[in-house]
Design an enzyme around this catalytic site. Structure first.
Site, PDB file in Angstrom:
ATOM      1  N   GLY B  31     -43.344 -81.028  33.280  1.00  0.00           N
ATOM      2  CA  GLY B  31     -42.642 -81.267  32.110  1.00  0.00           C
ATOM      3  C   GLY B  31     -42.938 -82.451  31.187  1.00  0.00           C
ATOM      4  N   CYS B 240     -33.849 -49.308  26.746  1.00  0.00           N
ATOM      5  CA  CYS B 240     -35.022 -49.056  26.292  1.00  0.00           C
ATOM      6  C   CYS B 240     -35.189 -47.497  25.784  1.00  0.00           C
ATOM      7  CB  CYS B 240     -36.172 -49.453  26.977  1.00  0.00           C
ATOM      8  SG  CYS B 240     -38.030 -48.848  26.277  1.00  0.00           S
ATOM      9  N   CYS B 243     -38.449 -46.134  28.196  1.00  0.00           N
ATOM     10  CA  CYS B 243     -38.305 -45.953  29.797  1.00  0.00           C
ATOM     11  C   CYS B 243     -37.087 -46.049  30.010  1.00  0.00           C
ATOM     12  CB  CYS B 243     -39.261 -47.184  30.151  1.00  0.00           C
ATOM     13  SG  CYS B 243     -38.410 -48.890  29.940  1.00  0.00           S
ATOM     14  N   CYS B 265     -39.018 -51.732  25.172  1.00  0.00           N
ATOM     15  CA  CYS B 265     -39.469 -52.758  25.919  1.00  0.00           C
ATOM     16  C   CYS B 265     -40.397 -53.549  25.031  1.00  0.00           C
ATOM     17  CB  CYS B 265     -40.147 -52.396  27.225  1.00  0.00           C
ATOM     18  SG  CYS B 265     -39.074 -51.700  28.417  1.00  0.00           S
ATOM     19  N   CYS B 271     -43.063 -51.315  30.587  1.00  0.00           N
ATOM     20  CA  CYS B 271     -42.346 -50.064  29.839  1.00  0.00           C
ATOM     21  C   CYS B 271     -43.351 -48.988  30.359  1.00  0.00           C
ATOM     22  CB  CYS B 271     -42.474 -50.157  28.367  1.00  0.00           C
ATOM     23  SG  CYS B 271     -41.534 -48.989  27.628  1.00  0.00           S
TER      24      CYS B 271
END
Lengths: 375, 291
Positions: B31, B240, B243, B265, B271
């Site tokens: 970080g 979606c 899909c 998606c 997808c």
């Protein structure tokens, strides 16, 4: 039906083909040669070399041609090439007092050793469009003087003899000069690093900042002590030989700005300096650089920081036009994922807002009814 | 003139070494933003130069590279960057998340969980999570050094006071390994939980700002929140349209000028691999045809 732009590969290829076609333009017009650019658009070449940080007129001309005359794009092309070039070492500091001077003016002395030398300048021309230039009119050969004995002391050195102006900063024998192309810039940056950043900084940005110091934002009472343009030798120490040799000449513009300084308890009143040095013929840039350099020295000279031009983080973080243009123009890239997140949030907040409005309207109505009933 | 001969993956070995050292330091201090001597790349700043440099430094000849932008493999910038490495490193490229050893991304984390041995390289525009609270680098570095993150909490609190909830939807700040507050790059906060305890190595490159940071595998990554206002991700009302997946991040596609729209998606690989195949799959086929 419109759907998101997909199948990018073909589209990109075709876009590049189209830009190549636009670049060439009307095929019945001869293609512009690099020689023509180097010779007839010399100041554009100089700017690209200066801000591209690479002294190579032919490559700069190629970049200008490839960029269709877009200067920042050309600077970017040259930078992207420069970054792949190996670095052999440092040159010795340029000795500008040994310059083969083509132009040298001082606004502080009417006459001085070496004289005032106007050289090639737009100054004092009337900016009237010249229709003759549209054709290929015969240009008379210039009137040239004999080269002098080469000695042309710098105005700052002349003033320095009396101690009226601060001396050149002494870096010391062991001092190492940083390189902002090899080490990330961190703050506070020393003056050498600041000057490096300014030397490759955007001319327009520095011009505006320099201008702002003249209009009262960090006023420093500048005088153009000297501006000189000419060729200087680049000397490099070759470790195998143990001495320095000249590796060639480059054209530079140098500006020594002379500024007031009240003095302090330790230092008597004397003039201070702002410094500008740029590849090629670039007076506007060199002068702006000198103004901004002087403004950035507020801490060292015990001045008050009040203006943007004095703010080193602000100036140095935003002076690079290749960085700036990249980040500004990256807004063209798709952002639909983030935008979708914002869209969802705004819809949710609007729904809440509408519900709140409905509720309060409902309350008002029922209050009114209650009142009616009470009456 | 110049004969353009470039090193493997464009950058010279010295530069790669410098970048790898920065990466090692970044991995050692999760970080923490490590300054590095970012180079000018042949694509503009802000278009992924940081990610490209990190990828160039970690890429080997046997790697398989995937590049996505907005979750999609076929967005223009992803195509350009993939082409760049195909040309300069001649590595194998893929669109399948599971096949890739190195994935460079802008604005998304793939839906499919990443596995050990994979490296996810993020393109980062502004690496400093505190930047819009404090514009000065000298100040923000000090704040990180002193773990002085009060300002960030005040900002989040002000959001709640004003809107009743935290109004940050992407680039939502995270706390890494209990020490540094980090900008996860502009991914939707939907993706934040995927960073936590991730099996893959996550590297972040910011070229213009000259910073590299990292999240080593299995590091704790916590999205900032309050006990009474816990962190929550976006939820989509419908699955979606292509899909049928739920629990994934969706892009809104406007279909006409009468308010017609559908949600699909954002992760194109996910997808396609979840699309029901077969002749009765009307919607997908129709949509493909319309393209």
């Amino acid at each position: 039906m419109y759907v998101a732009v997909k199948g990018g590969e073909t589209a990109i290829r075709n876009a590049h083909r189209l830009v190549a076609d636009k670049r060439r333009g009307d095929r019945s017009v001869p293609s512009i040669s690099l020689d023509q650019i180097v010779n007839q658009l010399a100041l554009a070449v100089d700017r690209v070399m200066a801000e591209g940080s690479l002294y190579d007129p032919e490559l700069a001309a190629l970049a200008i041609k490839q960029a269709r005359g877009d200067m920042i794009e050309a600077i970017f092309l040259l930078r992207a090439f420069r970054t792949t070039a190996p670095r052999f070492g440092f040159s010795e500091p340029l000795d500008t007092s040994n310059m083969l001077v083509e132009r040298r003016i001082s606004a502080t002395f009417k006459d001085l050793p070496g004289g005032q030398l106007l050289g090639p300048t737009f100054d004092y021309t009337h900016r009237l469009l010249d229709p003759e230039l549209a054709g290929d009119a015969e240009i008379p050969a210039p009137e040239l003087a004999e080269a002098g004995d080469g000695v042309m002391p710098r105005v700052t050195d002349l003033l320095g003899q009396e101690g009226l102006i601060e001396a050149d900063a002494d870096a010391g024998e062991e001092a190492e000069t940083g390189d902002l192309t090899r080490e990330p810039l961190s703050f506070p940056a020393d003056r050498a690093l600041r000057l490096q950043a300014l030397a490759r900084g955007d001319e327009g940005f520095l011009l505006s900042l320099g201008y702002s110091t003249q209009r009262g934002y960090a006023r420093s009472h500048p005088f153009a002590g000297e501006i000189r343009l000419g060729e200087v030798e680049v000397m490099v120490e070759i470790p195998e030989l143990g001495f320095t040799v000249s590796i060639g000449r480059i054209e530079v513009t140098e500006c020594q700005m002379i500024n007031q300084f009240k003095g302090s308890a330790k230092v008597p009143p004397q003039f201070t300096r702002g410094y500008g040095l740029v590849f090629g013929h670039a007076e506007r840039k060199a002068m702006s650089m000198a103004l901004v350099d002087r403004a950035l020295r507020w801490r060292e000279l015990g001045e008050e920081k009040t203006a943007p031009a004095q703010d080193e983080e602000f100036v140095l973080s935003h002076s690079d036009n290749v960085q700036a243009t990249g980040f500004v123009e990256h807004l063209k890239l798709p952002h639909y994922v983030d935008f979708q997140a914002e869209l969802e949030l705004v819809r949710r907040m609007r729904a809440k807002h509408e519900a709140a409005v409905r509720d309060s309207a409902g309350q008002d109505e029922s209050k009114a009814k209650q009142q009616e009933a009470a009456e | 003139m110049i004969s353009a001969a470039y090193n493997f993956a464009y950058l010279d070995e010295q530069t790669k070494r410098m970048i790898r050292r920065a990466i090692l330091k970044a991995v050692a201090i999760p970080g923490y933003q490590v300054p590095f001597a970012s180079r000018e790349m042949p694509m503009p700043y802000g278009w992924g130069t940081g990610g490209v440099q990190v990828t160039a430094a970690v890429l080997g000849p046997d790697d398989v590279l995937k590049v996505i932008d907005q979750g999609a493999d076929d967005t223009t910038n992803a195509v350009a960057i993939r082409g760049f490495f195909e040309k300069t490193a001649r590595v194998r490229t893929t669109t399948a998340t599971a096949e890739a050893t190195v994935i460079q991304t802008r604005h998304r984390i793939p839906e499919e969980p990443l596995t050990a041995g994979q490296i996810l390289v993020y393109q980062v525009p502004i690496p400093e999570p505190l930047r819009f609270l404090e514009p000065r680098e000298t100040e923000t570095r000090k704040m990180h050094a002193l773990t002085e993150y009060g300002l960030m909490h005040v900002k989040l609190y002000e959001d709640i006071a004003r809107h009743g909830h935290i109004a940050t939807t992407y680039a939502y700040p995270v706390h890494v390994a209990g020490r540094y507050v980090m900008d996860p790059s502009p991914i939707p906060k939907f993706d934040n939980p995927k960073m936590n305890d991730c099996e893959a190595l996550q590297l972040f490159g910011a070229g213009r700002e000259k910073r590299i940071y990292a999240i080593p595998p299995h590091t704790e990554v916590v999205s900032l929140d309050f006990e009474d206002h816990p962190f929550r991700v976006q939820e989509f009302a419908e699955p979606c349209a292509l899909c049928g997946s739920t629990g994934v991040y969706l892009d809104e596609v406007i279909l006409d000028d009468r308010g017609g729209r559908m949600f699909v998606c954002s992760d194109t690989d996910y997808c396609t691999s979840h699309r029901p195949s077969g002749p009765d799959d009307q919607s997908a086929a129709e949509w493909e045809n319309a393209r």
